[in-house]
Design a protein around this motif. Structure first.
Motif, PDB file in Angstrom:
ATOM      1  N   LEU A 175      45.397   5.275 -16.584  1.00  0.00           N
ATOM      2  CA  LEU A 175      44.862   4.911 -16.923  1.00  0.00           C
ATOM      3  C   LEU A 175      44.374   3.542 -16.402  1.00  0.00           C
ATOM      4  O   LEU A 175      45.743   2.948 -15.922  1.00  0.00           O
ATOM      5  N   THR A 176      43.138   2.943 -15.603  1.00  0.00           N
ATOM      6  CA  THR A 176      42.801   1.701 -15.465  1.00  0.00           C
ATOM      7  C   THR A 176      43.549   0.540 -16.244  1.00  0.00           C
ATOM      8  O   THR A 176      44.059   1.210 -17.568  1.00  0.00           O
ATOM      9  N   ASP A 177      43.297  -0.283 -15.878  1.00  0.00           N
ATOM     10  CA  ASP A 177      43.931  -1.568 -16.721  1.00  0.00           C
ATOM     11  C   ASP A 177      43.116  -1.680 -17.886  1.00  0.00           C
ATOM     12  O   ASP A 177      43.344  -2.070 -19.151  1.00  0.00           O
ATOM     13  N   ASP A 178      41.526  -1.681 -17.612  1.00  0.00           N
ATOM     14  CA  ASP A 178      40.614  -1.650 -18.376  1.00  0.00           C
ATOM     15  C   ASP A 178      40.833  -0.744 -19.798  1.00  0.00           C
ATOM     16  O   ASP A 178      40.723  -0.325 -20.699  1.00  0.00           O
ATOM     17  N   GLU A 179      41.250   0.795 -19.651  1.00  0.00           N
ATOM     18  CA  GLU A 179      41.140   1.911 -20.325  1.00  0.00           C
ATOM     19  C   GLU A 179      42.481   1.151 -20.421  1.00  0.00           C
ATOM     20  O   GLU A 179      42.931   1.656 -22.097  1.00  0.00           O
ATOM     21  N   LYS A 180      43.653   1.080 -19.886  1.00  0.00           N
ATOM     22  CA  LYS A 180      45.083   0.713 -21.262  1.00  0.00           C
ATOM     23  C   LYS A 180      44.256  -0.106 -22.165  1.00  0.00           C
ATOM     24  O   LYS A 180      45.323  -0.083 -22.940  1.00  0.00           O
ATOM     25  N   ASP A 181      43.796  -1.247 -21.917  1.00  0.00           N
ATOM     26  CA  ASP A 181      43.220  -2.247 -22.815  1.00  0.00           C
ATOM     27  C   ASP A 181      42.829  -1.779 -24.100  1.00  0.00           C
ATOM     28  O   ASP A 181      42.573  -1.645 -25.252  1.00  0.00           O
ATOM     29  N   SER A 182      41.413  -0.480 -23.499  1.00  0.00           N
ATOM     30  CA  SER A 182      41.071   0.325 -24.977  1.00  0.00           C
ATOM     31  C   SER A 182      41.938   1.195 -25.885  1.00  0.00           C
ATOM     32  O   SER A 182      41.825   0.768 -26.869  1.00  0.00           O
ATOM     33  N   ALA A 183      42.772   1.532 -25.007  1.00  0.00           N
ATOM     34  CA  ALA A 183      44.055   2.434 -26.283  1.00  0.00           C
ATOM     35  C   ALA A 183      44.888   1.499 -26.631  1.00  0.00           C
ATOM     36  O   ALA A 183      44.675   2.086 -27.500  1.00  0.00           O
ATOM     37  N   ILE A 184      45.594   0.616 -25.912  1.00  0.00           N
ATOM     38  CA  ILE A 184      46.591  -0.043 -26.837  1.00  0.00           C
ATOM     39  C   ILE A 184      45.197  -1.083 -28.233  1.00  0.00           C
ATOM     40  O   ILE A 184      46.219  -0.682 -29.005  1.00  0.00           O
ATOM     41  N   LYS A 185      44.320  -0.876 -27.856  1.00  0.00           N
ATOM     42  CA  LYS A 185      43.330  -1.738 -29.228  1.00  0.00           C
ATOM     43  C   LYS A 185      43.246  -0.409 -30.075  1.00  0.00           C
ATOM     44  O   LYS A 185      43.447  -1.038 -31.318  1.00  0.00           O
ATOM     45  N   LEU A 186      42.912   0.358 -29.999  1.00  0.00           N
ATOM     46  CA  LEU A 186      42.987   1.622 -30.284  1.00  0.00           C
ATOM     47  C   LEU A 186      44.274   1.821 -31.467  1.00  0.00           C
ATOM     48  O   LEU A 186      44.103   2.697 -32.519  1.00  0.00           O
ATOM     49  N   TYR A 187      45.453   2.334 -30.665  1.00  0.00           N
ATOM     50  CA  TYR A 187      46.290   2.179 -31.240  1.00  0.00           C
ATOM     51  C   TYR A 187      46.696   1.423 -32.030  1.00  0.00           C
ATOM     52  O   TYR A 187      47.333   1.189 -33.926  1.00  0.00           O
ATOM     53  N   ASP A 245      44.371  -0.269 -33.888  1.00  0.00           N
ATOM     54  CA  ASP A 245      43.982  -0.463 -35.084  1.00  0.00           C
ATOM     55  C   ASP A 245      43.913   0.813 -36.503  1.00  0.00           C
ATOM     56  O   ASP A 245      43.996   1.080 -37.004  1.00  0.00           O
ATOM     57  N   MET A 246      45.051   1.973 -35.460  1.00  0.00           N
ATOM     58  CA  MET A 246      45.853   3.226 -35.972  1.00  0.00           C
ATOM     59  C   MET A 246      47.315   3.246 -36.764  1.00  0.00           C
ATOM     60  O   MET A 246      47.361   3.553 -38.020  1.00  0.00           O
ATOM     61  N   LEU A 247      48.259   2.182 -35.946  1.00  0.00           N
ATOM     62  CA  LEU A 247      49.523   1.571 -36.817  1.00  0.00           C
ATOM     63  C   LEU A 247      49.567   0.514 -37.824  1.00  0.00           C
ATOM     64  O   LEU A 247      48.899  -0.320 -37.739  1.00  0.00           O
TER      65      LEU A 247
END
Length: 215
Positions: free
Chosen positions: A119-131, A133-135
Motif C-alpha cells: 500500500l502507498t502511504d496514503d492507502e496505509k493511512d486509509s487502512a489504519i483508519k478503517l481498522y 473503526d472496526m476494533l
C-alpha cells in the motif's frame, strides 16, 4: 490497494515457500528468522483474528495452532488455492487491505506479515483508519514487514543491496511502497493507536499497535 501486485503473487505462488525458506540467496536476509517472525506475530494476536495477505497460509497455520478463529483475506487467486488446500474449513475471502468482505463477527486482532508495503502511504493511512473503526478499545494490529528507520536508513540499505549485486531486490525496494517508522507512527497515532516497533531482522520490523480508549 496492492492489487497491482496480484500478477506477481500469482507467479510467485508456486515457489513462495522455497523463497521464504531461504533458498533464494538474494532474499535470504529479508526472510531471515521467517518462522520465528510468524510465531511472534501469531502469539501477539488475541481472540478472533482478521489476517491480510495470507499468501500460502504460513501465518494462518500458526494462528490456527494457537486456537484463534481466523478470517483470512488474500487478493491472489492462486495463493488462495494454495491456502484453501491446506485449510479446507478456513474462512478465506478474496480481498485486500482496504476492500474486503465484512467479517461475520467482532474482530479482536488484525495481523499481517510481509504485505503492508504493497500500500502507498496514503492507502496505509486509509487502512489504519478503517481498522480503528472496526476494533474496540484494546484491539490490536500486529504487522511484521520490511520498513526503514528513516530516509537515511533507506538510502544506506539501497547502497548496500546495490553493492551486493542484488538487482531484483533493489528494484523491489525502490518500486514497492516501503515506508519509514516515523511515517507509520504518525499514521497509527492519528487513528487512535499506541504503537511500538521492534526490529526482527535486517529488513523486518514488528509493528504492534493497541487501540486506545477515546477521551
Amino acid at each position: 490497494m496492492g492489487r497491482e501486485f496480484i500478477p506477481l503473487f500469482d507467479e510467485w505462488a508456486e515457489f513462495y515457500d522455497e523463497t521464504v525458506a531461504g533458498d533464494d540467496a538474494e532474499y535470504k536476509e529479508v526472510f531471515e528468522k521467517y518462522d520465528d517472525i510468524l510465531d511472534i506475530v501469531a502469539k501477539k494476536s488475541k481472540g478472533t483474528v482478521l489476517e491480510f495477505g495470507v499468501g500460502t497460509g504460513n501465518l494462518t497455520e500458526k494462528l490456527i495452532g494457537l486456537g484463534r478463529e481466523v478470517y483470512a483475506v488474500e487478493p491472489s487467486k492462486l495463493m488462495r488455492e494454495k491456502t484453501k488446500a491446506r485449510f479446507m474449513n478456513l474462512n478465506l475471502y478474496d480481498g485486500d487491505f482496504i476492500q474486503f468482505p465484512n467479517p461475520p463477527g467482532k474482530v479482536d486482532s488484525i495481523v499481517s506479515t510481509y504485505a503492508f508495503h504493497h500500500l502507498t502511504d496514503d492507502e496505509k493511512d486509509s487502512a489504519i483508519k478503517l481498522y480503528s473503526d472496526m476494533l474496540e478499545e484494546g484491539g490490536k494490529i500486529v504487522f511484521a514487514d520490511t520498513a526503514f528507520l528513516d530516509e537515511k536508513d533507506r538510502q544506506e540499505r539501497h547502497r548496500i543491496v546495490k553493492g551486493q549485486g542484488y538487482e531484483n531486490l533493489l528494484q523491489d525496494l525502490q518500486s514497492e511502497y516501503y515506508t519509514t517508522l516515523d511515517v507509520l507512527k504518525v499514521i497509527f497515532e492519528r487513528h487512535g493507536f499506541q504503537v511500538k516497533f521492534e526490529k526482527l531482522n535486517t529488513y523486518v520490523w514488528l509493528m504492534e499497535a493497541v487501540k486506545e480508549k477515546k477521551n
